[in-house]
Design an enzyme around this catalytic site. Sequence first.
Site, PDB file in Angstrom:
ATOM      1  N   LYS A 115       0.819  -1.214   0.000  1.00 13.80           N
ATOM      2  CA  LYS A 115       0.000   0.000   0.000  1.00 13.80           C
ATOM      3  C   LYS A 115       0.854   1.266   0.000  1.00 13.80           C
ATOM      4  CE  LYS A 115      -4.248  -1.721   2.024  1.00 13.80           C
ATOM      5  NZ  LYS A 115      -5.220  -1.590   3.113  1.00 13.80           N
ATOM      6  N   LYS A 217      -4.746 -10.264  -7.175  1.00 14.38           N
ATOM      7  CA  LYS A 217      -5.958 -10.309  -6.368  1.00 14.38           C
ATOM      8  C   LYS A 217      -7.049  -9.393  -6.949  1.00 14.38           C
ATOM      9  CE  LYS A 217      -6.231  -8.083  -2.464  1.00 14.38           C
ATOM     10  NZ  LYS A 217      -6.096  -7.541  -1.112  1.00 14.38           N
ATOM     11  N   LYS A 220     -10.684  -3.622  -5.030  1.00 13.12           N
ATOM     12  CA  LYS A 220     -11.461  -2.422  -5.338  1.00 13.12           C
ATOM     13  C   LYS A 220     -10.553  -1.297  -5.806  1.00 13.12           C
ATOM     14  CE  LYS A 220     -12.262  -2.411  -0.315  1.00 13.12           C
ATOM     15  NZ  LYS A 220     -13.275  -2.540   0.691  1.00 13.12           N
TER      16      LYS A 220
END
Length: 354
Positions: A115, A217, A220
């Site tokens: 992230k 993966k 969103k």
Amino acid sequence: MTGFHQRVFSGVQPTGNLTLGNYLGAIKRFVAMQAEMDCIYCVVDLHAITLPQDPADLIASTRAVTAAFLASGIDPKAHIVFNQSRVPQHAELGWVFNCIARLGWLNRMTQFKDKAGKNAEAASVGLYAYPNLMAADMMVYRATHVPVGEDQKQHIELTRDIAQKFNNDYSTRIAALGLGHEMRVGDETVNAFFPLIEPVIGGPAARVMSLRDGTKKMSKSDPSDMSRINLTDDADTIAKKVRKAVSDPLPLPETVDGLKDRPEADNLVGIYAALADVTKDAVLAEFGGAQFSAFKPALADLAVQKIEPISAEMRRITADPAYVDGVLKDGGERAGAIAEETMKAVKQIVGLLG
Ligand code: TYM
């Protein structure tokens, strides 16, 4: 494990659209666990702000995730549904855990690296300490089971490490205050304040992959909307995304072994299995030998049949924000009562006056 009340806790971040991965890997399994134990399901808005959020969007997403819980079949009366920021003890215990967890432990967290990207220096301190707050979410209820997707496994292991270190560091005090429960750790029985939570990960959809790349993966945050099915997609959009999903030129194999090294085929078979509540073997018993030109329409029909009623119900629920806010308020009060009791004990154990 003995002594601890068997309790489920899990959370979902209110950031962007929920995907089929969130539904199959987590929410659908939250619903199933209601029959087995007391469950607490949380919309983790404090986690959401570890990355920049537009405030109005954050409020809307918090309500949307709540609506998804309810539309999927979570019962907010028999169990607890609330948003994290309503119960200040999450942040309070999170701070105590900041002082228990070691820098070396957090430095190993792969999600922070993913992230934060290349410029980790510019990431928020909150993003770095995210796993400690997550541990506090579960431990403030002394939860024993956590249903999550595969990607959360490392965070759950860290939670167990934090709980164990707290139990060890304060073992004398926990025993003196009579606040512990007996717990088996390997061959030993120890007196523990926090349980070592069990991850409940598994089934054919523990890791739902992108429809554009079977090695990534479903997420969103993927820039391509075609990579995922959103819980808010209409029937035509779902069908189009399944039809256009990347596959390979071979027919489906007869057994699960034949899915090895075929990530896209494996993913689509896994999605079918999870939607139909059967194993991948059962799917291949029906579709083994079939071409994707035959399998994809069947998958599209099944996905529409399972997801459309949920999105319709989500729309109905989100149209009444006062009702949603009422559910969160009621859940927050009931969660808060449990959290307050835990935090009172933690303060006694640690030696925090007040
Ligand atoms: P989040 O919001 O990213 O995802 C919510 C849940 O959905 C699962 N999931 C998936 N499962 C299978 N395949 C996928 N492609 C997929 N994408 C997402 C996640 O594993 C998760 O179970 N850190 C957590 C939120 C959290 C939490 C907690 C979870 C905060 N505190 C305490 C459990 C317990 C997160 O970001 O999930």
